[in-house]
Design an enzyme around this catalytic site. Structure first.
Site, PDB file in Angstrom:
ATOM      1  N   ASP A  29       0.832  -1.205   0.000  1.00 14.16           N
ATOM      2  CA  ASP A  29       0.000   0.000   0.000  1.00 14.16           C
ATOM      3  C   ASP A  29       0.864   1.251   0.000  1.00 14.16           C
ATOM      4  OD1 ASP A  29      -2.352   1.420   0.032  1.00 14.16           O
ATOM      5  OD2 ASP A  29      -2.613   1.310   2.203  1.00 14.16           O
TER       6      ASP A  29
ATOM      7  N   TRP B 288       2.962   7.950  -2.365  1.00 14.28           N
ATOM      8  CA  TRP B 288       4.397   8.153  -2.597  1.00 14.28           C
ATOM      9  C   TRP B 288       4.603   9.085  -3.789  1.00 14.28           C
ATOM     10  CZ3 TRP B 288       7.910   7.350  -6.486  1.00 14.28           C
ATOM     11  CH2 TRP B 288       9.263   7.260  -6.130  1.00 14.28           C
TER      12      TRP B 288
ATOM     13  N   HIS C 267       3.506   3.412  -8.919  1.00 13.40           N
ATOM     14  CA  HIS C 267       3.388   1.986  -9.238  1.00 13.40           C
ATOM     15  C   HIS C 267       4.685   1.453  -9.852  1.00 13.40           C
ATOM     16  CE1 HIS C 267      -0.719   2.034  -8.062  1.00 13.40           C
ATOM     17  NE2 HIS C 267      -1.116   2.818  -9.047  1.00 13.40           N
TER      18      HIS C 267
ATOM     19  N   SER D 277      -6.892  -5.403  -6.200  1.00 14.38           N
ATOM     20  CA  SER D 277      -8.094  -5.954  -5.577  1.00 14.38           C
ATOM     21  C   SER D 277      -9.292  -5.847  -6.508  1.00 14.38           C
ATOM     22  CB  SER D 277      -8.389  -5.213  -4.268  1.00 14.38           C
ATOM     23  OG  SER D 277      -8.941  -3.932  -4.533  1.00 14.38           O
ATOM     24  N   THR D 278     -10.353  -6.557  -6.166  1.00 13.24           N
ATOM     25  CA  THR D 278     -11.587  -6.470  -6.952  1.00 13.24           C
ATOM     26  C   THR D 278     -12.172  -5.064  -6.885  1.00 13.24           C
ATOM     27  OG1 THR D 278     -12.750  -7.347  -5.009  1.00 13.24           O
ATOM     28  CG2 THR D 278     -12.207  -8.914  -6.754  1.00 13.24           C
TER      29      THR D 278
ATOM     30  N   ASN E  91     -10.282  -2.330  -6.950  1.00 10.75           N
ATOM     31  CA  ASN E  91      -9.402  -1.412  -7.672  1.00 10.75           C
ATOM     32  C   ASN E  91      -9.888  -1.082  -9.085  1.00 10.75           C
ATOM     33  OD1 ASN E  91      -6.287  -2.650  -6.212  1.00 10.75           O
ATOM     34  ND2 ASN E  91      -7.663  -1.034  -5.504  1.00 10.75           N
TER      35      ASN E  91
ATOM     36  N   ARG F 182      -5.481  -2.252   8.674  1.00 13.78           N
ATOM     37  CA  ARG F 182      -6.623  -3.114   8.359  1.00 13.78           C
ATOM     38  C   ARG F 182      -6.176  -4.086   7.273  1.00 13.78           C
ATOM     39  NH1 ARG F 182      -7.922   2.116   6.629  1.00 13.78           N
ATOM     40  NH2 ARG F 182      -7.804   2.393   4.369  1.00 13.78           N
TER      41      ARG F 182
END
Length: 263
Positions: free
Chosen positions: A43, A48, A60, A88-89, A91, A217
């Site tokens: 993450d 950044w 990325h 993730s789903t 994203n 989390r």
């Protein structure tokens, strides 16, 4: 902005190498209990880049270099499996240009890193809904799988188009189908059997889960598999995650007492 990105792409050559004392540190860690499987939530790429006045794709790209050197460290430590939460789903809700860039990263990684993965005897896999990915992304993933299928070392898995809730529903649907078709009795459904219907059927449950960027989390990541995992969080953004931080996470893991619910 475009000119700044071009200049940054030319100048950014982060390739973390071993420093004096790293080899000794690694040997000390190897003497302790080593997690068989480390799962990581990578993450902070976007933040950044934002801190540097760059577009998110620059984060990325920097994050991909971190993937490379953390894979090397995990392999050098003798870790059996490393799983990286890559997309993730949820994203898919991101801007189209960013999604398209992320879907192209497996092709770039295939071109630049396959030879080293083969030399290191690392086998590459994927956890997630592969059927929903763009064709060019699926071809790159198949290229990794085919190119490393005979390797017997560390398993490097990318959680791509992955969501734990979706995974659990999908596994439940498959079990229902097999019960209804007579392949099994419902009385035979157990935790061990359920494991075999998950995307991670060929992997041990993670012993250690690491998340970067200060968030504490698990964000729909391996809800079933993380039941007894040790969790380790750092404020560092993923592109800045270092060999030393990985060592710290392993060292902290080795100091914990894992009782799995027992006294």
């Amino acid at each position: 902005m475009i000119e700044r990105l071009k200049n940054w792409l030319v100048g950014y050559q982060k390739e973390e190498t071993q420093k004096p004392g790293d080899e000794e540190r690694m040997e000390v860690l190897k003497k302790g209990p080593m997690p068989r499987h480390v799962a990581m939530i990578m993450d902070g790429n976007g933040r950044w880049a934002q801190k540097r006045g760059l577009p998110r794709i620059a984060g990325h790209r920097a994050g991909m270099k971190t993937v490379r050197h953390i894979t090397r460290v995990a392999d050098d430590l003798g870790i059996e499996a490393l799983t990286l939460y890559s997309f993730s789903t949820e994203n898919w809700k991101r801007p189209k240009d960013e999604v398209n860039y992320l879907m192209g990263l497996p092709e770039e990684f295939l071109r630049t890193d396959l030879d080293e993965l083969v030399r290191r005897n690392i086998r590459v896999g994927m956890v997630g809904r592969e059927d929903e990915l763009p064709d060019h992304t699926k071809r790159a993933i198949e290229g990794f799988k085919e190119g490393t299928k005979d390797n017997t070392g560390m398993i490097l898995s990318f959680a791509l188009n992955y969501g734990a809730r979706s995974e659990l529903i999908h596994a439940t649907q498959r079990i229902i189908e097999d019960v209804q078709s007579g392949k099994m009795d419902k009385e035979g459904v157990s935790e061990a059997l359920f494991d075999q219907y998950l995307y991670t059927a060929n992997l041990p449950d993670p012993d250690l889960m690491i998340r970067t960027s200060g968030e504490v989390r698990i964000s729909n990541f391996m809800l079933w598999q993380l039941a007894y995992s040790e969790l380790w969080f750092t404020d560092e953004l993923w592109p800045d995650f270092s060999r030393e931080l990985f060592y710290q996470a392993i060292d902290d893991f080795q100091r914990r007492s894992r009782r799995y619910g027992a006294v």
